[in-house]
Design a protein around this motif. Structure first.
Motif, PDB file in Angstrom:
ATOM      1  N   GLU A 250       7.687   5.501  -1.989  1.00 22.53           N
ATOM      2  CA  GLU A 250       8.768   5.824  -2.921  1.00 22.53           C
ATOM      3  C   GLU A 250       9.687   4.617  -3.140  1.00 22.53           C
ATOM      4  O   GLU A 250      10.022   4.282  -4.276  1.00 22.53           O
ATOM      5  CB  GLU A 250       9.589   7.007  -2.385  1.00 22.53           C
ATOM      6  CG  GLU A 250      10.706   7.439  -3.333  1.00 22.53           C
ATOM      7  CD  GLU A 250      11.483   8.631  -2.796  1.00 22.53           C
ATOM      8  OE1 GLU A 250      12.426   9.071  -3.485  1.00 22.53           O
ATOM      9  OE2 GLU A 250      11.155   9.112  -1.686  1.00 22.53           O
ATOM     10  N   ASP A 251      10.063   3.972  -2.047  1.00 22.84           N
ATOM     11  CA  ASP A 251      10.940   2.799  -2.170  1.00 22.84           C
ATOM     12  C   ASP A 251      10.245   1.679  -2.944  1.00 22.84           C
ATOM     13  O   ASP A 251      10.875   0.980  -3.746  1.00 22.84           O
ATOM     14  CB  ASP A 251      11.351   2.286  -0.785  1.00 22.84           C
ATOM     15  CG  ASP A 251      12.345   3.208  -0.094  1.00 22.84           C
ATOM     16  OD1 ASP A 251      12.991   4.003  -0.810  1.00 22.84           O
ATOM     17  OD2 ASP A 251      12.475   3.132   1.142  1.00 22.84           O
ATOM     18  N   LEU A 252       8.939   1.515  -2.689  1.00 18.49           N
ATOM     19  CA  LEU A 252       8.195   0.470  -3.379  1.00 18.49           C
ATOM     20  C   LEU A 252       8.149   0.733  -4.887  1.00 18.49           C
ATOM     21  O   LEU A 252       8.374  -0.177  -5.695  1.00 18.49           O
ATOM     22  CB  LEU A 252       6.777   0.383  -2.821  1.00 18.49           C
ATOM     23  CG  LEU A 252       5.855  -0.643  -3.492  1.00 18.49           C
ATOM     24  CD1 LEU A 252       6.431  -2.047  -3.348  1.00 18.49           C
ATOM     25  CD2 LEU A 252       4.455  -0.579  -2.892  1.00 18.49           C
ATOM     26  N   GLU A 253       7.874   1.967  -5.260  1.00 18.26           N
ATOM     27  CA  GLU A 253       7.793   2.296  -6.675  1.00 18.26           C
ATOM     28  C   GLU A 253       9.140   2.126  -7.363  1.00 18.26           C
ATOM     29  O   GLU A 253       9.216   1.709  -8.520  1.00 18.26           O
ATOM     30  CB  GLU A 253       7.277   3.729  -6.867  1.00 18.26           C
ATOM     31  CG  GLU A 253       5.792   3.883  -6.609  1.00 18.26           C
ATOM     32  CD  GLU A 253       4.954   2.927  -7.438  1.00 18.26           C
ATOM     33  OE1 GLU A 253       5.204   2.820  -8.662  1.00 18.26           O
ATOM     34  OE2 GLU A 253       4.075   2.265  -6.869  1.00 18.26           O
ATOM     35  N   ILE A 254      10.212   2.432  -6.652  1.00 17.82           N
ATOM     36  CA  ILE A 254      11.548   2.231  -7.221  1.00 17.82           C
ATOM     37  C   ILE A 254      11.776   0.750  -7.528  1.00 17.82           C
ATOM     38  O   ILE A 254      12.302   0.386  -8.585  1.00 17.82           O
ATOM     39  CB  ILE A 254      12.639   2.754  -6.254  1.00 17.82           C
ATOM     40  CG1 ILE A 254      12.600   4.288  -6.194  1.00 17.82           C
ATOM     41  CG2 ILE A 254      14.027   2.277  -6.684  1.00 17.82           C
ATOM     42  CD1 ILE A 254      13.528   4.881  -5.150  1.00 17.82           C
ATOM     43  N   GLN A 255      11.345  -0.103  -6.595  1.00 17.77           N
ATOM     44  CA  GLN A 255      11.484  -1.548  -6.806  1.00 17.77           C
ATOM     45  C   GLN A 255      10.627  -2.037  -7.967  1.00 17.77           C
ATOM     46  O   GLN A 255      11.093  -2.776  -8.837  1.00 17.77           O
ATOM     47  CB  GLN A 255      11.105  -2.302  -5.526  1.00 17.77           C
ATOM     48  CG  GLN A 255      12.077  -2.114  -4.376  1.00 17.77           C
ATOM     49  CD  GLN A 255      11.692  -2.967  -3.172  1.00 17.77           C
ATOM     50  OE1 GLN A 255      11.117  -4.040  -3.318  1.00 17.77           O
ATOM     51  NE2 GLN A 255      11.989  -2.469  -1.986  1.00 17.77           N
TER      52      GLN A 255
END
Length: 286
Positions: A250-255
């Motif tokens: 999730e954090d990666l996709e946000i970035q």
């Protein structure tokens, strides 16, 4: 290509070096190789951006004074990465410069290197970017032995015509370290130019052990795959990245969602190669 030699005097080049806590003897060796070139010295401008400690800049300035070197500028800047650093240097180049040479300070040039790079650039009407051969360990990526055409050019020693650098807006500053040269090369190809390896231009460069930089390498690889729309390689690179950093999907996709991928048209023109892992090219010796 001997007939091309008289035209060398008509070209002015700017050479840019990014310094990050390199030993002063390493920097001196690199600079001495520039001042030993067969290329006309009065047509070379050298700009050094020191992104490490201030003491290194003081050593460089002292070295310049002791050697009475000319047409050289050294200045201090914060560590903004490889591509952004070169973009900043490029903003300072002479308006007379025909091309910009990205040069790693941990290597040094054969005395004929600049002459040979100019020859291949002239022969191809400056319609591309031009890298030197790395010695003693050559990069395994393939280049055509007759034309020099290759999939991408290494940023360690690459000659970029000023008009091309400007047209693609230089290096993509989303990359901090690694893969920025691959991305730049593919954007060059998307603009309709070519990437060339000059077999007669030698750059002596001892590749460092990158085991302690695996995190940065795979982080850059994820970004490259995202920008050039490779779903499969992106998944693999994320898997490798997570070996070195605790990061949720999730954090990666946000970035990554904050970063715009290249257009489908650009991808089709550049023909990015992700099937060969971090080579990003079929290998020369396979």
């Amino acid at each position: 290509m001997e007939s091309l030699i008289p035209s060398l005097s008509t070209h002015q080049l700017t050479i840019g070096l990014i310094i990050y806590n390199n030993p002063i003897d390493e920097i001196e060796r690199c600079l001495q190789s520039i001042y030993s070139q067969q290329f006309p010295q009065d047509k070379i401008q050298i700009i050094i951006r020191n992104q490490g400690n201030n003491h290194t800049l003081e050593q460089i300035q002292q070295l310049i004074q002791e050697r009475s070197w000319y047409n050289i500028e050294a200045y201090q800047g914060r560590n903004i990465g490889f591509g952004a650093g070169h973009n900043d240097i490029f903003s300072r180049i002479s308006t007379q410069s025909k091309a910009y040479l990205c040069l790693n300070p941990d290597g040094f040039l054969h005395p004929d290197a600049l002459v040979e790079l100019i020859k291949i650039a002239d022969f191809n009407n400056w319609q591309g970017i031009f890298e030197a051969i790395h010695e003693p360990i050559m990069h395994p990526k393939y280049f055509d032995p007759k034309t020099g055409v290759t999939a991408w050019c290494s940023g360690a020693c690459v000659l970029i015509p000023v008009n091309i650098y400007q047209s693609i807006n230089g290096f993509d500053e989303d990359f901090f370290l690694y893969c920025e040269d691959v991305d730049l090369s593919w954007r060059v190809k998307a603009m309709g130019y070519q990437c060339f390896t000059c077999a007669n231009a030698l750059f002596f460069h001892y590749a460092m052990d990158r085991k302690d930089r695996e995190l940065e390498i795979w982080k850059a690889a994820v970004l490259l795959a995202h920008k050039w729309r490779s779903v499969n390689f992106k998944q693999y690179a994320v898997h490798m990245w997570k070996k070195y950093m605790d990061l949720s999907d999730e954090d990666l996709e946000i970035q990554l969602n904050k970063i715009q991928p290249h257009s489908i048209t650009d991808v089709e023109k550049a023909i990015p190669e992700f099937n060969q892992g971090l080579y990003f090219s079929k290998a020369m010796w396979r």
